[in-house]
Design a protein around this motif. Structure first.
Motif, PDB file in Angstrom:
ATOM      1  N   GLU A 129     -31.281  32.356 -13.750  1.00 24.59           N
ATOM      2  CA  GLU A 129     -30.087  31.804 -13.117  1.00 24.59           C
ATOM      3  C   GLU A 129     -28.884  32.739 -13.238  1.00 24.59           C
ATOM      4  OE1 GLU A 129     -31.812  29.777 -15.474  1.00 24.59           O
ATOM      5  OE2 GLU A 129     -33.053  29.024 -13.834  1.00 24.59           O
ATOM      6  N   GLY A 130     -28.946  33.658 -14.192  1.00 24.04           N
ATOM      7  CA  GLY A 130     -27.841  34.589 -14.388  1.00 24.04           C
ATOM      8  C   GLY A 130     -26.606  33.957 -14.989  1.00 24.04           C
ATOM      9  N   GLU A 131     -26.785  32.834 -15.690  1.00 31.78           N
ATOM     10  CA  GLU A 131     -25.635  32.121 -16.248  1.00 31.78           C
ATOM     11  C   GLU A 131     -25.458  32.329 -17.751  1.00 31.78           C
ATOM     12  OE1 GLU A 131     -25.895  28.033 -15.059  1.00 31.78           O
ATOM     13  OE2 GLU A 131     -26.037  28.552 -12.934  1.00 31.78           O
ATOM     14  N   ALA A 132     -26.348  33.064 -18.374  1.00 31.20           N
ATOM     15  CA  ALA A 132     -26.263  33.400 -19.800  1.00 31.20           C
ATOM     16  C   ALA A 132     -26.248  32.171 -20.710  1.00 31.20           C
ATOM     17  CB  ALA A 132     -25.053  34.281 -20.074  1.00 31.20           C
ATOM     18  N   LYS A 133     -26.851  31.082 -20.265  1.00 32.68           N
ATOM     19  CA  LYS A 133     -26.867  29.860 -21.086  1.00 32.68           C
ATOM     20  C   LYS A 133     -27.683  30.053 -22.366  1.00 32.68           C
ATOM     21  CE  LYS A 133     -26.243  26.593 -17.313  1.00 32.68           C
ATOM     22  NZ  LYS A 133     -26.877  25.520 -16.529  1.00 32.68           N
ATOM     23  N   GLY A 134     -28.798  30.776 -22.271  1.00 38.25           N
ATOM     24  CA  GLY A 134     -29.652  30.997 -23.443  1.00 38.25           C
ATOM     25  C   GLY A 134     -28.952  31.796 -24.525  1.00 38.25           C
ATOM     26  N   VAL A 135     -28.298  32.888 -24.148  1.00 31.07           N
ATOM     27  CA  VAL A 135     -27.610  33.689 -25.162  1.00 31.07           C
ATOM     28  C   VAL A 135     -26.403  32.934 -25.712  1.00 31.07           C
ATOM     29  CG1 VAL A 135     -28.434  35.968 -24.433  1.00 31.07           C
ATOM     30  CG2 VAL A 135     -26.359  35.038 -23.411  1.00 31.07           C
ATOM     31  N   LYS A 136     -25.794  32.087 -24.913  1.00 33.94           N
ATOM     32  CA  LYS A 136     -24.663  31.281 -25.398  1.00 33.94           C
ATOM     33  C   LYS A 136     -25.142  30.270 -26.443  1.00 33.94           C
ATOM     34  CE  LYS A 136     -20.514  29.679 -25.666  1.00 33.94           C
ATOM     35  NZ  LYS A 136     -19.821  30.146 -26.866  1.00 33.94           N
ATOM     36  N   ARG A 137     -26.288  29.644 -26.205  1.00 35.17           N
ATOM     37  CA  ARG A 137     -26.841  28.709 -27.208  1.00 35.17           C
ATOM     38  C   ARG A 137     -27.164  29.446 -28.502  1.00 35.17           C
ATOM     39  NH1 ARG A 137     -29.361  26.394 -22.653  1.00 35.17           N
ATOM     40  NH2 ARG A 137     -31.184  27.737 -22.936  1.00 35.17           N
ATOM     41  N   GLN A 138     -27.763  30.635 -28.373  1.00 40.38           N
ATOM     42  CA  GLN A 138     -28.057  31.424 -29.572  1.00 40.38           C
ATOM     43  C   GLN A 138     -26.762  31.764 -30.314  1.00 40.38           C
ATOM     44  OE1 GLN A 138     -30.438  34.930 -28.831  1.00 40.38           O
ATOM     45  NE2 GLN A 138     -31.756  33.822 -27.416  1.00 40.38           N
ATOM     46  N   GLU A 139     -25.751  32.178 -29.565  1.00 37.05           N
ATOM     47  CA  GLU A 139     -24.477  32.528 -30.186  1.00 37.05           C
ATOM     48  C   GLU A 139     -23.899  31.340 -30.944  1.00 37.05           C
ATOM     49  OE1 GLU A 139     -19.867  33.711 -29.081  1.00 37.05           O
ATOM     50  OE2 GLU A 139     -21.378  33.740 -27.491  1.00 37.05           O
ATOM     51  N   ASP A 140     -23.902  30.167 -30.325  1.00 40.39           N
ATOM     52  CA  ASP A 140     -23.357  28.978 -30.981  1.00 40.39           C
ATOM     53  C   ASP A 140     -24.069  28.690 -32.297  1.00 40.39           C
ATOM     54  OD1 ASP A 140     -21.628  28.700 -28.810  1.00 40.39           O
ATOM     55  OD2 ASP A 140     -22.778  27.057 -27.892  1.00 40.39           O
ATOM     56  N   ASP A 141     -25.403  28.750 -32.282  1.00 43.68           N
ATOM     57  CA  ASP A 141     -26.166  28.490 -33.506  1.00 43.68           C
ATOM     58  C   ASP A 141     -25.901  29.557 -34.566  1.00 43.68           C
ATOM     59  OD1 ASP A 141     -27.262  26.168 -32.472  1.00 43.68           O
ATOM     60  OD2 ASP A 141     -29.133  27.134 -31.843  1.00 43.68           O
ATOM     61  N   CYS A 142     -25.818  30.811 -34.150  1.00 41.85           N
ATOM     62  CA  CYS A 142     -25.570  31.899 -35.108  1.00 41.85           C
ATOM     63  C   CYS A 142     -24.162  31.805 -35.699  1.00 41.85           C
ATOM     64  CB  CYS A 142     -25.798  33.249 -34.436  1.00 41.85           C
ATOM     65  SG  CYS A 142     -27.542  33.579 -34.097  1.00 41.85           S
ATOM     66  N   ARG A 143     -23.194  31.399 -34.900  1.00 32.53           N
ATOM     67  CA  ARG A 143     -21.830  31.221 -35.426  1.00 32.53           C
ATOM     68  C   ARG A 143     -21.796  30.096 -36.464  1.00 32.53           C
ATOM     69  NH1 ARG A 143     -17.839  34.232 -33.324  1.00 32.53           N
ATOM     70  NH2 ARG A 143     -18.273  35.298 -31.345  1.00 32.53           N
ATOM     71  N   LYS A 144     -22.569  29.032 -36.234  1.00 29.59           N
ATOM     72  CA  LYS A 144     -22.658  27.954 -37.230  1.00 29.59           C
ATOM     73  C   LYS A 144     -23.248  28.472 -38.535  1.00 29.59           C
ATOM     74  CE  LYS A 144     -23.314  24.399 -33.736  1.00 29.59           C
ATOM     75  NZ  LYS A 144     -24.329  23.580 -33.045  1.00 29.59           N
ATOM     76  N   LEU A 145     -24.274  29.306 -38.426  1.00 30.97           N
ATOM     77  CA  LEU A 145     -24.905  29.883 -39.618  1.00 30.97           C
ATOM     78  C   LEU A 145     -23.924  30.791 -40.354  1.00 30.97           C
ATOM     79  CD1 LEU A 145     -27.428  30.250 -41.381  1.00 30.97           C
ATOM     80  CD2 LEU A 145     -28.190  32.023 -39.779  1.00 30.97           C
TER      81      LEU A 145
END
Length: 128
Positions: A28-44
């Motif tokens: 889709e080119g919307e970068a939703k997957g990397v954004k979800r990863q970023e959110d989880d990594c920021r929580k960690l």
């Protein structure tokens, strides 16, 4: 979730980390997957008292030997160079498979830990 992949002394407070995210195929080119990863990594990072130095992200780019050679990962080599330069002490990724799927590159990460003291944390179980 999330845990240590390399040993540390538990003294993470005030230390810096880099976050690395990658998705092989973003149709889709919307970068939703990397954004979800970023959110989880920021929580960690927050849970471990780590200051995020920088986000490194390669969206829609694979990490295996089967990857389209025209699509080069730009942020991954920059992440490694900054780690060698001592800009942070930890690398956080959703899983090791986000960092690499190539055995030689995995060996480079081991060298990075041994030679430069870089420690790794992942959100889920480490996938090597």
């Amino acid at each position: 979730m999330g845990g240590d992949v390399t040993d540390d002394d538990g003294q993470t407070e005030g230390k810096r980390c880099a976050i690395y995210t990658r998705i092989s195929d973003d149709r889709e080119g919307e970068a939703k997957g990397v954004k979800r990863q970023e959110d989880d990594c920021r929580k960690l990072a927050e849970r471990n008292g780590l200051e995020v130095y920088e986000l490194y992200s390669d969206n829609d780019i694979g990490a295996s030997g089967k990857t389209d050679k025209r699509k080069k990962r730009v942020d991954y080599p920059r992440l490694l160079a900054d780690a060698r330069a001592g800009k942070f002490e930890y690398i956080i990724a959703y899983s090791f498979s986000r960092l690499t799927r190539r055995p030689r590159e995995f060996e480079d990460l081991v060298d990075l830990s041994e030679q430069h003291g870089i420690k790794f944390k992942t959100w889920g179980l480490p996938h090597v």
